[in-house]
Design an enzyme around this catalytic site. Structure first.
Site, PDB file in Angstrom:
ATOM      1  N   GLU A 269       8.692  16.948  14.868  1.00 31.09           N
ATOM      2  CA  GLU A 269       9.494  16.710  13.515  1.00 31.09           C
ATOM      3  C   GLU A 269       8.524  17.877  12.455  1.00 31.09           C
ATOM      4  OE1 GLU A 269      10.655  13.179  10.401  1.00 31.09           O
ATOM      5  OE2 GLU A 269       8.776  12.776  11.758  1.00 31.09           O
TER       6      GLU A 269
ATOM      7  N   LYS B 236       0.738  -1.341   0.221  1.00 29.32           N
ATOM      8  CA  LYS B 236      -0.035   0.139  -0.045  1.00 29.32           C
ATOM      9  C   LYS B 236       0.831   1.244   0.109  1.00 29.32           C
ATOM     10  CE  LYS B 236      -1.468   3.005   2.918  1.00 29.32           C
ATOM     11  NZ  LYS B 236      -1.397   4.137   2.066  1.00 29.32           N
TER      12      LYS B 236
ATOM     13  N   GLY C 267      -8.560   2.566   5.342  1.00 30.01           N
ATOM     14  CA  GLY C 267      -9.332   1.644   4.442  1.00 30.01           C
ATOM     15  C   GLY C 267      -8.231   0.464   4.056  1.00 30.01           C
ATOM     16  N   VAL C 268      -6.978   0.712   3.757  1.00 31.04           N
ATOM     17  CA  VAL C 268      -6.093  -0.466   3.489  1.00 31.04           C
ATOM     18  C   VAL C 268      -5.017  -0.725   4.507  1.00 31.04           C
ATOM     19  CG1 VAL C 268      -4.643  -1.206   1.545  1.00 31.04           C
ATOM     20  CG2 VAL C 268      -6.559  -0.059   1.031  1.00 31.04           C
ATOM     21  N   GLY C 269      -4.602   0.430   4.899  1.00 33.83           N
ATOM     22  CA  GLY C 269      -3.302  -0.024   5.957  1.00 33.83           C
ATOM     23  C   GLY C 269      -3.520  -0.724   7.233  1.00 33.83           C
TER      24      GLY C 269
ATOM     25  N   CYS D 139      13.071  12.030   6.761  1.00 26.42           N
ATOM     26  CA  CYS D 139      13.065  11.619   8.343  1.00 26.42           C
ATOM     27  C   CYS D 139      14.211  11.812   9.099  1.00 26.42           C
ATOM     28  CB  CYS D 139      12.404  10.278   8.380  1.00 26.42           C
ATOM     29  SG  CYS D 139      13.248   9.145   7.290  1.00 26.42           S
TER      30      CYS D 139
ATOM     31  N   GLU E 171      10.087   2.304  10.382  1.00 28.00           N
ATOM     32  CA  GLU E 171      10.841   3.316  10.322  1.00 28.00           C
ATOM     33  C   GLU E 171      10.225   4.450  10.281  1.00 28.00           C
ATOM     34  OE1 GLU E 171      12.394   6.180   8.853  1.00 28.00           O
ATOM     35  OE2 GLU E 171      12.398   5.327   7.011  1.00 28.00           O
TER      36      GLU E 171
ATOM     37  N   GLY F 136      -4.909   3.055  -1.396  1.00 26.38           N
ATOM     38  CA  GLY F 136      -5.575   3.372  -0.418  1.00 26.38           C
ATOM     39  C   GLY F 136      -5.128   4.152   0.498  1.00 26.38           C
ATOM     40  N   ASP F 137      -6.116   4.315   1.424  1.00 28.53           N
ATOM     41  CA  ASP F 137      -5.449   5.100   2.807  1.00 28.53           C
ATOM     42  C   ASP F 137      -5.219   4.369   3.972  1.00 28.53           C
ATOM     43  OD1 ASP F 137      -8.003   4.645   3.839  1.00 28.53           O
ATOM     44  OD2 ASP F 137      -8.806   6.564   3.375  1.00 28.53           O
ATOM     45  N   GLY F 138      -4.896   4.900   4.963  1.00 26.67           N
ATOM     46  CA  GLY F 138      -4.314   4.134   6.274  1.00 26.67           C
ATOM     47  C   GLY F 138      -5.738   3.422   6.819  1.00 26.67           C
TER      48      GLY F 138
END
Length: 475
Positions: free
Chosen positions: A379, A170, A205-207, A279, A245, A201-203
């Site tokens: 951050e 994803k 819905g798919v993540g 990052c 990560e 997809g997004d977090g």
């Protein structure tokens, strides 16, 4: 307008189970230039089923077969470098020069790195009468971000393929089109059906569906610390391996015996590269209090060379940040620095002159920062540098470690042994000495809330392996 509304599942481009398309926005124009479908749990089920079916055979392939397959992927990837660079530049605003020289080629570097590790790796080792076997862990779910899309996809995909694992990917919904180009590369290279599967997809819905899926043996995420925590919680019920990560707030310690002009110059360049959206960006620069004023002058001079502009121009070295929500977050954090009493050396809130359209941020430097200020603790993920004065070397080390993050760091000194002595005291997974560039064979990952597990090199490869002991197998 590009329309890529299908997912790559089981070696075929297939329609989503439910139609739900979104626009892909070019951050330089704030206008849509593409559309992709957003998947859901049912699409993940299909992808995991395909990956599980493929694992039964792909996990048993010989090393030589996987070496041959990776070489085919390398050849196909090389043929699409320009397409990848252009797509990445449009998706997340990277200057075309950066997209061409670094963003797209990073994936190639990870493919070649995985090939090198695979060629030398011993999957069976003797220990007395026991045979120790390293085996592929299984179906791997990958959740990747938008800031270095091919780097962060391929540092997972390449070693997983090399190890004999199968994949459900994803990518970020901000940068889905470069992942679709990768799917085309995978297909062209003849990767067996089901070994690589892509569901946009997004977090939510798919993540989340990938993280919690009982058919996924391992999940690896690159993203914010908040997202990493959610993935770990979702994965806990099925006790799958989780590697993360996550965020960073990297310290850059300039020791008094460093060449101040060179060190500040390089530190600003590293912080502002990719519009500050890395990052590992060394966004906290520690300088001795006696050198603080001079460091601010140097930083202001270097920052003035980072004029944001159209990422499609070959002369541009800083593009916009990737999306509107990121722009708003950066603006709020710059304002917090002003409100909390940091000295604004250059930049500030608002868009640069002449750039009313696009998510452009002024390259910003703050001086007289303390480690309690918000800009020193959160951050920012934008071109914002905080310069903090220190009195003693011991104080610099303590301040550098006074953070919830521990991904990366930098130390500059006129004496490498001196730099190493300081670097060894930093609680971070990687430390760059005197501006040393990236090493793709070195393990990459963080301490504390910057994650767990490692990517890149042998250590990253072994994250995709399980260990089996056959006792009594040897005489």
């Amino acid at each position: 307008m590009r329309e890529d509304l299908r997912f790559y599942i089981g070696g075929q481009w297939v329609d989503p189970i439910e139609s739900n398309a979104i626009d892909v926005i070019n951050p330089a124009t704030e206008k849509a230039f593409g559309r992709v479908s957003m998947g859901g749990a049912a699409d993940v089920d299909r992808a995991v089923a395909a990956a599980r079916d493929a694992f039964a055979t792909y996990s048993r392939t010989a090393k030589a077969e996987r070496v041959s397959l990776l070489k085919k992927i390398v050849a196909c990837y090389q043929g699409r470098l320009d397409d990848l660079a252009e797509t990445i530049s449009q998706e997340m605003g990277a200057p075309i020069s950066l997209a061409t020289s670094a963003q797209a080629p990073m994936g190639l570097a990870h493919l070649n790195g995985a090939l090198d590790v695979l060629a030398e790796y011993e999957f069976e080792r003797a220990r007395g009468t026991t045979l120790i076997i390293k085996e592929p862990i299984g179906v791997c779910g990958f959740i990747t971000p938008w800031n270095w899309p091919m780097n962060q996809i391929m540092c997972k995909v390449a070693p997983a393929l090399a190890a004999g694992c199968t994949i459900v990917l994803k990518p970020s919904e901000v940068t889905p089109l470069s992942a679709i180009v990768l799917g085309e590369i995978i297909d062209e290279a003849g990767v067996p059906p089901g070994v690589f599967n892509l569901v946009n997809g997004d977090g939510l819905g798919v993540g989340a569906a990938i993280s919690a899926h009982p058919g996924v043996d391992m999940v690896s995420i690159t993203g914010s610390t908040r997202a990493g925590v959610l993935v770990a919680k979702a994965a806990a019920a099925t006790v799958k391996r989780v590697t993360q990560e996550l965020g960073g707030k990297s310290a850059n310690i300039l020791l008094r015996d460093a060449d101040l002009k060179d060190a500040v110059t390089h530190g600003v360049q590293k912080c502002f590269g990719n519009s500050g959206q890395s990052c590992t960006a060394p966004s906290r620069m520690f300088v001795h209090e006696s050198q603080h004023a001079e460091a601010l002058d140097i930083a202001q001079m270097v920052a003035s060379g980072f004029a944001p502009g159209d990422p499609s121009s070959p002369d541009t070295i800083m593009g916009p940040v990737a999306n509107g929500s990121q722009y708003d977050k950066i603006q709020a954090l710059i304002q917090s620095g002003i409100d909390e009493g940091a000295r604004l050396v250059c930049g500030g809130t608002g868009k640069p002159a002449g750039l009313g359209t696009g998510y452009y941020v002024k390259p910003t430097v703050f001086g007289s920062v303390t480690n309690e200020m918000t800009i020193a603790r959160e951050e920012i993920f934008g071109p914002v540098l905080a310069i903090l004065p220190y009195k003693t070397e011991e104080e610099a080390i303590a301040l550098a470690n006074d953070t919830e993050y521990g991904l990366s760091g930098c130390v500059y000194s006129g004496d490498v042994k001196h730099a190493v002595a300081v670097a060894s005291q930093l609680r971070a997974g990687q430390v760059h000495i005197n501006g040393q560039s990236v090493d793709f064979t070195a393990p990459f990952g963080g301490y504390k809330r910057s994650g767990n597990g490692r990517e890149w090199g042998v250590e990253g490869f072994e994250e995709f392996l399980e260990t089996k002991a056959l006792m009594g197998a040897l005489p």
